[in-house]
Motif scaffolding. Structure first.
Motif, mmCIF file in Angstrom:
data_model
loop_
_atom_site.group_PDB
_atom_site.id
_atom_site.type_symbol
_atom_site.label_atom_id
_atom_site.label_comp_id
_atom_site.label_asym_id
_atom_site.label_seq_id
_atom_site.Cartn_x
_atom_site.Cartn_y
_atom_site.Cartn_z
ATOM 1 N N PHE A 53 0.818 -1.324 -0.078
ATOM 2 C CA PHE A 53 -0.059 0.053 -0.094
ATOM 3 C C PHE A 53 0.940 1.087 0.066
ATOM 4 O O PHE A 53 0.283 2.518 0.233
ATOM 5 C CB PHE A 53 -1.077 -0.002 1.275
ATOM 6 N N GLY A 82 1.067 8.842 5.548
ATOM 7 C CA GLY A 82 0.917 7.384 5.222
ATOM 8 C C GLY A 82 1.866 6.650 5.030
ATOM 9 O O GLY A 82 2.178 5.358 5.001
ATOM 10 N N TYR A 131 -7.024 1.891 -0.468
ATOM 11 C CA TYR A 131 -6.540 1.526 1.239
ATOM 12 C C TYR A 131 -7.712 0.563 1.577
ATOM 13 O O TYR A 131 -7.878 0.043 2.676
ATOM 14 C CB TYR A 131 -6.967 2.945 2.012
ATOM 15 N N ILE A 148 -2.028 4.809 7.477
ATOM 16 C CA ILE A 148 -2.785 4.403 6.115
ATOM 17 C C ILE A 148 -4.270 4.925 5.790
ATOM 18 O O ILE A 148 -4.375 5.696 5.082
ATOM 19 C CB ILE A 148 -2.302 3.124 5.697
ATOM 20 N N LEU A 149 -5.098 4.273 6.819
ATOM 21 C CA LEU A 149 -6.553 4.312 6.664
ATOM 22 C C LEU A 149 -6.708 5.924 6.992
ATOM 23 O O LEU A 149 -7.516 6.517 6.413
ATOM 24 C CB LEU A 149 -7.226 3.615 7.463
ATOM 25 N N GLY A 174 -5.841 8.194 4.140
ATOM 26 C CA GLY A 174 -6.636 7.992 3.045
ATOM 27 C C GLY A 174 -8.040 8.636 3.072
ATOM 28 O O GLY A 174 -8.459 9.184 2.236
#
Length: 325
Positions: A106, A135, A270, A299-300, A303
């Motif tokens: 990712f 991220g 994601y 990351i989430l 996003g």
């Protein structure tokens, strides 16, 4: 024929969500099959089924004529990039937990958002850049660069394979945005499926008898180079499922990046992270370690921020247009 990219964000987002769900199924099935079959055999069967389905979609989108292109070499490069991306990721998947491999991959949406600036000339503001950096911090945490080699279950090379996969995938999707101006999604998918078939047949010709895997105990090497075998009766449906998924993934991802800006679509990839955790737990009894959980959260979060920022920007542009009328 239009020479400007389309920008239909809602449709692009819908296609990317469907595509990512299909990818999560694809990854789970390939990991299941990685212990008994070579990667190039799985790729061949998957793509052979996928290309037949995609050729049917070609007929619906305009017939054989849409397969003609004035830039065959660019399509070949794009196809080669996605082959490298898939095969490097799947080789890593044979040795890594599903959630770990997916998390490392990712870096791709982050690469896409950043590369869309110089490659496509898209505008990404400082707040979105900051979210992308957050991220990347998550991706670094999940790779655990501070750990000694003895503390890791796999080699550093295997851990780098999903990152290579992410970079080549990002470049592929940016090319999709460029080539999608004049090519239908089904045609773009056919070119990729054909490239997969050609590469897998080349692997079969060179290593299909398994001679290069003899004596190896490395899961990734065995997955890449073991001999072709006829699928067991219980695995045939898994191969069929891979073929159906291949057609869906190729079409949906090509359509998503044709229909909307790369920086808008990319963050929705994601969704694959929680899906990977779900399949890893449900099918392989795997749960991420603490570092992976922290990385996934970053990351989430980044996003989601990028998405909300994009929505706010779209509303501001819409209001400005109304005032000008």
């Amino acid at each position: 024929m239009t020479t400007q990219p389309q920008n239909r964000a809602n449709i692009g987002i819908l296609f990317i969500l469907i595509g990512i769900f299909c990818i999560s199924i694809n990854d789970m099935l390939i990991k299941q099959l990685s212990g008994g079959y070579p990667l190039h055999e799985i790729v061949f069967v998957r793509s052979a089924i996928g290309v037949l389905i995609t050729l049917f979609i070609v007929q619906l989108e305009g017939g054989w004529g849409i397969l003609r292109t004035s830039t065959p070499w660019l399509h070949a490069v794009r196809g080669l990039l996605i082959v490298i991306s898939n095969m490097s990721y799947f080789v890593a998947l044979a040795a890594l937990p599903l959630a770990d491999a997916t998390a490392l991959f990712f870096a791709a949406p982050l690469f896409i958002t950043l590369l869309s600036i110089p490659v496509l000339g898209e505008k990404v503001g400082p707040l979105r850049i900051g979210a992308v950096i957050a991220g990347f911090v998550g991706v670094v945490i999940m790779q655990r660069p501070w750990a000694d080699a003895g503390e890791l279950d796999v080699s550093r090379l295997v851990l780098l394979l999903p990152v290579l996969s992410a970079l080549t995938y990002a470049l592929n999707q940016l090319m999709t945005r460029k080539l999608g101006v004049t090519s239908k999604a089904s045609a773009l998918s056919v070119y990729i499926q054909v490239m997969f078939i050609l590469v897998s047949l080349a692997f079969f010709a060179i290593a299909g008898d398994g001679r290069f895997a003899e004596g190896s105990t490395n899961a990734s090497v065995l997955f890449l180079l073991r001999a072709w075998i006829w699928p067991a009766s219980g695995d045939i449906w898994a191969f069929v499922g891979l073929g159906l998924n291949s057609a869906a993934v190729g079409y949906c991802l090509s359509q998503a990046y044709r229909m909307a800006d790369a920086a808008t679509v990319a963050p929705f990839e994601y969704v694959g992270l929680p899906l990977a955790v779900l399949w890893g737990w449900a099918v392989f009894s795997e749960l991420p370690v603490l570092e992976v959980w922290i990385g996934i959260t970053l990351i989430l979060s980044s996003g989601l921020f990028v998405f909300l920022r994009e929505q706010k920007k779209a509303r501001m542009v819409a209001r400005a247009k109304v005032k000008l009328r």
